[in-house]
Motif scaffolding. Structure first.
Motif, short mmCIF file in Angstrom:
data_model
loop_
_atom_site.label_atom_id
_atom_site.label_comp_id
_atom_site.label_asym_id
_atom_site.label_seq_id
_atom_site.Cartn_x
_atom_site.Cartn_y
_atom_site.Cartn_z
N ALA A 1 0.83 -1.11 0.04
CA ALA A 1 0.05 -0.13 0.12
C ALA A 1 0.88 1.31 0.00
O ALA A 1 0.60 2.13 -0.95
N GLU A 2 1.91 1.22 0.89
CA GLU A 2 2.77 2.32 1.05
C GLU A 2 3.45 2.72 -0.33
O GLU A 2 3.82 3.57 -0.82
N LYS A 3 4.16 1.63 -1.04
CA LYS A 3 4.72 1.30 -2.08
C LYS A 3 3.84 1.80 -3.34
O LYS A 3 4.40 2.75 -3.97
N ALA A 4 2.73 1.61 -3.41
CA ALA A 4 1.81 1.99 -4.43
C ALA A 4 1.54 3.67 -4.37
O ALA A 4 1.51 4.26 -5.45
N VAL A 5 1.65 4.14 -3.20
CA VAL A 5 1.47 5.55 -3.11
C VAL A 5 2.58 6.33 -3.50
O VAL A 5 2.74 7.36 -4.10
N ARG A 6 3.71 5.63 -2.90
CA ARG A 6 5.05 6.28 -3.26
C ARG A 6 5.33 6.27 -4.90
O ARG A 6 6.06 7.33 -5.33
N GLU A 7 4.82 5.26 -5.69
CA GLU A 7 5.26 5.07 -6.92
C GLU A 7 4.17 5.80 -7.77
O GLU A 7 4.70 6.09 -9.02
N LYS A 8 3.26 6.51 -7.37
CA LYS A 8 2.53 7.29 -8.27
C LYS A 8 3.44 8.64 -8.39
O LYS A 8 3.93 8.83 -7.77
N SER A 9 2.80 8.96 -9.76
CA SER A 9 3.45 10.38 -10.16
C SER A 9 2.81 11.32 -9.32
O SER A 9 1.87 11.64 -8.55
N GLN A 10 3.81 12.69 -9.25
CA GLN A 10 3.22 13.89 -8.53
C GLN A 10 1.97 14.21 -9.04
O GLN A 10 1.01 14.70 -8.39
N ALA B 1 -4.70 1.15 5.26
CA ALA B 1 -4.95 2.70 5.07
C ALA B 1 -4.07 3.51 6.27
O ALA B 1 -3.78 4.58 5.91
N LYS B 2 -3.71 2.89 7.47
CA LYS B 2 -2.98 3.51 8.24
C LYS B 2 -1.58 3.78 7.53
O LYS B 2 -0.87 4.87 8.05
N LYS B 3 -0.95 2.79 7.04
CA LYS B 3 0.37 2.88 6.06
C LYS B 3 0.44 4.03 5.25
O LYS B 3 1.28 4.74 5.26
N VAL B 4 -0.87 3.99 4.68
CA VAL B 4 -0.81 5.26 3.61
C VAL B 4 -0.92 6.54 4.22
O VAL B 4 -0.33 7.35 3.71
N ASN C 1 -13.09 9.04 -2.91
CA ASN C 1 -13.26 8.08 -3.90
C ASN C 1 -12.19 6.91 -4.09
O ASN C 1 -12.47 5.82 -4.24
N TYR C 2 -10.80 7.63 -4.25
CA TYR C 2 -9.81 6.95 -4.40
C TYR C 2 -9.96 5.84 -3.52
O TYR C 2 -9.24 4.65 -3.69
N LEU C 3 -9.60 6.20 -2.11
CA LEU C 3 -9.63 5.44 -0.86
C LEU C 3 -10.75 4.41 -1.10
O LEU C 3 -10.40 3.16 -0.76
#
Length: 99
Positions: A4-13, A51-54, A28-30
């Motif tokens: 979950a955390e990796k997916a958020v980090r890898e999103k483009s700005q 969700a907490k990690k994100v 909506n995203y969550l």
């Protein structure tokens, strides 16, 4: 959980900006991610942990883009570990109510 955390980090700005610009877009995203987790058979507790990690990542690395995110960030900062777990569960439930 690390995924979950990796997916958020890898999103483009740009993708992060689009999601975080509007609180409804963030919900909506969550909500979409919660729904996918439920379809995979994850428990509410497992989804809340993700969700907490994100939220940990967002609180440390992203500036709030609106009042709602600012409030969540402030609650996250003053909360202790148990408070953050409760808040993550409440966010998961919030997305379930709006979907």
């Amino acid at each position: 959980m690390e995924r979950a955390e990796k997916a958020v980090r890898e999103k483009s700005q740009e993708e992060k900006e689009q999601i975080l610009q509007n609180f409804e877009e963030f919900k909506n995203y969550l909500g979409d991610k919660v729904e996918k987790g439920q379809k995979l058979g994850l428990s509410e507790e497992a989804i809340a942990k993700s969700a907490k990690k994100v939220a940990d990542y967002l609180a440390k690395n992203e500036e709030p883009k609106n009042r709602e995110e600012y409030l969540l960030q402030q609650l996250w900062k003053v909360g202790e570990e148990e408070d953050r777990q409760h808040l993550a569960r409440m966010l998961v439930r919030l997305t379930n109510e709006t979907n």
